[in-house]
Design an enzyme around this catalytic site. Structure first.
Site, PDB file in Angstrom:
ATOM      1  N   ASP A 136      -2.090  -7.645   5.671  1.00 56.34           N
ATOM      2  CA  ASP A 136      -1.091  -6.217   5.800  1.00 56.34           C
ATOM      3  C   ASP A 136      -1.337  -5.680   4.466  1.00 56.34           C
ATOM      4  O   ASP A 136      -0.611  -6.083   3.475  1.00 56.34           O
ATOM      5  CB  ASP A 136       0.156  -6.540   6.052  1.00 56.34           C
ATOM      6  CG  ASP A 136       0.827  -5.375   6.418  1.00 56.34           C
ATOM      7  OD1 ASP A 136       0.554  -4.442   6.349  1.00 56.34           O
ATOM      8  OD2 ASP A 136       2.346  -5.462   6.620  1.00 56.34           O
ATOM      9  N   ASP A 181      -1.341   1.738   5.447  1.00 53.13           N
ATOM     10  CA  ASP A 181      -0.585   0.352   6.098  1.00 53.13           C
ATOM     11  C   ASP A 181      -1.472  -0.082   7.466  1.00 53.13           C
ATOM     12  O   ASP A 181      -1.611   0.980   8.233  1.00 53.13           O
ATOM     13  CB  ASP A 181       0.824   0.741   6.687  1.00 53.13           C
ATOM     14  CG  ASP A 181       1.544  -0.384   7.144  1.00 53.13           C
ATOM     15  OD1 ASP A 181       0.930  -1.574   7.202  1.00 53.13           O
ATOM     16  OD2 ASP A 181       2.533  -0.206   7.603  1.00 53.13           O
TER      17      ASP A 181
END
Length: 435
Positions: A281, A90
């Protein structure tokens, strides 16, 4: 044999050696996609990068990455003895955390839950004398959360040298309360700008560089340091932006989106910017655009696709067809002329008798970013983050990894070259003796 003949033989032998050395040096250079000039300049800028006793800095760490449902999981080990965990990769998260025993409220995970009491290197972190335990509380964009305590622990990942890359005294989060995660991962590996992310804790030796290659099936890779520099044919690069009001996140600047031949400009819309308007992201699946601008993109798709359109309960635009070829190719135009031509599978998803556009026109939650470049759109691109030069690089790549594509350390090529050089010298000397 005359003296002149001997001299000609010696000169010819030296020419053969020189040519061979040139060919060998060329053959032992890194594969396409890695720039030696950049690596050498950056390495020379800091002499401390060479002073590592166990030789870790002469290799590059990497980790296996695999797809699960909607996320990409990274394999790493924590503790002594090492315990393998699978954690969500992440770029929008700030720490490395895993579920730990005792667990007051934990979701089901694939691997065994980490037990810090069985690790000889686990040490709880102290924030101050009044509060001996150092706690954290993180809430993500989809409202999932983790609550736990910070500690230092040994983190281990793979390396191109064949030896493990060991990071002692790495700050991690030990989660005792986590909920809202639709995953079997043990936790999350944060890769943001923040000081407790994995790439930040690797230090300056990794040059602030990492790259990943997401494959929708099979195993792919994330690389760190010198082997993470992305270059070569087909590579496009664009500036990396950060925002003081949202520290830690990486932003792209989207100038326009092309739907087939129709170009939809951000110029003149509220979405227009020059300092970053789109979060990238790896932990978000789909791509999101602000509602007003997204509607323009959707309308352009509707003009091309002749199949019947319907909208799902969550606002997704879908078409009643099984033919992917009738959908227009979508290109993201990022700043500095970086035109990213997306495959149809990056932007559309087939589901039985329907195909849906995977560009969403509303944020995941009211507090989430309005514009996000998600991991599905990044499939089959080698995506490089170079924090030292504030630049992203994208290279179209078949990200599925086979055994012969695994990262290989340059030392093996160097050893082979040295053997060949010694062999040629031996043959030449033997020839001269016979003269």
């Amino acid at each position: 044999m005359s003296f002149a003949t001997r001299m000609m033989t010696i000169i010819l032998s030296l020419q053969i050696i020189t040519a061979f050395l040139f060919i060998t040096a060329t053959a032992s250079s890194p594969p396409s996609g890695f720039t030696m000039d950049l690596i050498h300049r950056r390495t020379n800028s800091s002499s401390s990068r060479r002073s590592n006793v166990d030789g870790q800095l002469r290799s590059s760490p990497y980790a296996d990455v695999f797809f699960e449902t909607s996320e990409y999981l990274m394999k790493l080990k924590i503790g002594t003895p090492p315990v393998e965990i699978d954690a969500v990769l992440d770029t929008g998260s700030e720490i490395i955390w895993t579920q730990c025993l005792p667990c007051l409220n934990c979701y089901n995970q694939r691997n065994i839950i980490f037990d810090p009491s069985k690790s000889s290197t686990y040490k709880a972190r102290t924030c101050n004398t009044r509060n001996p335990s150092c706690n954290y509380n993180l809430v993500y964009g989809d409202q999932s959360y983790t609550i736990g305590s910070l500690a230092t622990e040994t983190v281990t990942i793979q390396s191109t040298s064949g030896h493990s890359y060991v990071m002692p005294k790495t700050v991690i989060g030990c989660s005792h309360n986590s909920s809202g995660f639709v995953t079997t991962a043990s936790g999350i590996v944060g890769l943001s700008w923040m000081s407790l992310s994995l790439i930040s804790q690797m230090g300056k030796d990794m040059l602030g560089a990492f790259s990943y290659c997401f494959s929708p099936e099979g195993t792919s890779k994330i690389s760190f340091g010198s082997n993470a520099i992305v270059s070569g044919d087909g590579t496009v690069s664009t500036p990396m932006f950060t925002k003081t009001e949202k520290p830690g996140f990486y932003y792209l600047n989207l100038d326009a989106v092309s739907v087939g031949e129709a170009r939809v400009e951000t110029l003149g819309t509220p979405f227009q910017a020059v300092d970053g308007n789109m979060l990238i992201d790896s932990g978000t699946t789909f791509t999101y655009l602000p509602a007003s601008y997204c509607s323009l993109v959707r309308e352009s798709v509707e003009k091309v696709v002749t199949a019947e359109l319907f909208t799902t309960s969550d606002g997704t635009h879908c078409y009643k067809t099984k033919t992917m070829d009738i959908f227009p190719v979508i290109t993201m135009h990022f700043s500095a002329g970086a035109d990213l031509v997306l495959d149809r599978n990056n932007t559309y998803m087939a589901n039985g008798e329907t195909i849906c556009l995977m560009i969403m026109c509303s944020p995941m939650t009211p507090v989430a970013e309005a514009a996000v470049f998600g991991n599905r759109a990044q499939n089959n691109f080698l995506v490089g983050y170079d924090r030292s030069s504030l630049q992203f690089s994208f290279k179209p790549t078949d990200c599925g990894v086979t055994e012969d594509k695994k990262p290989r350390d340059s030392t093996s090529a160097a050893s082979f070259s040295q053997f060949n050089i010694k062999f040629v010298l031996f043959i030449v000397v033997l020839s001269l003796i016979r003269l």
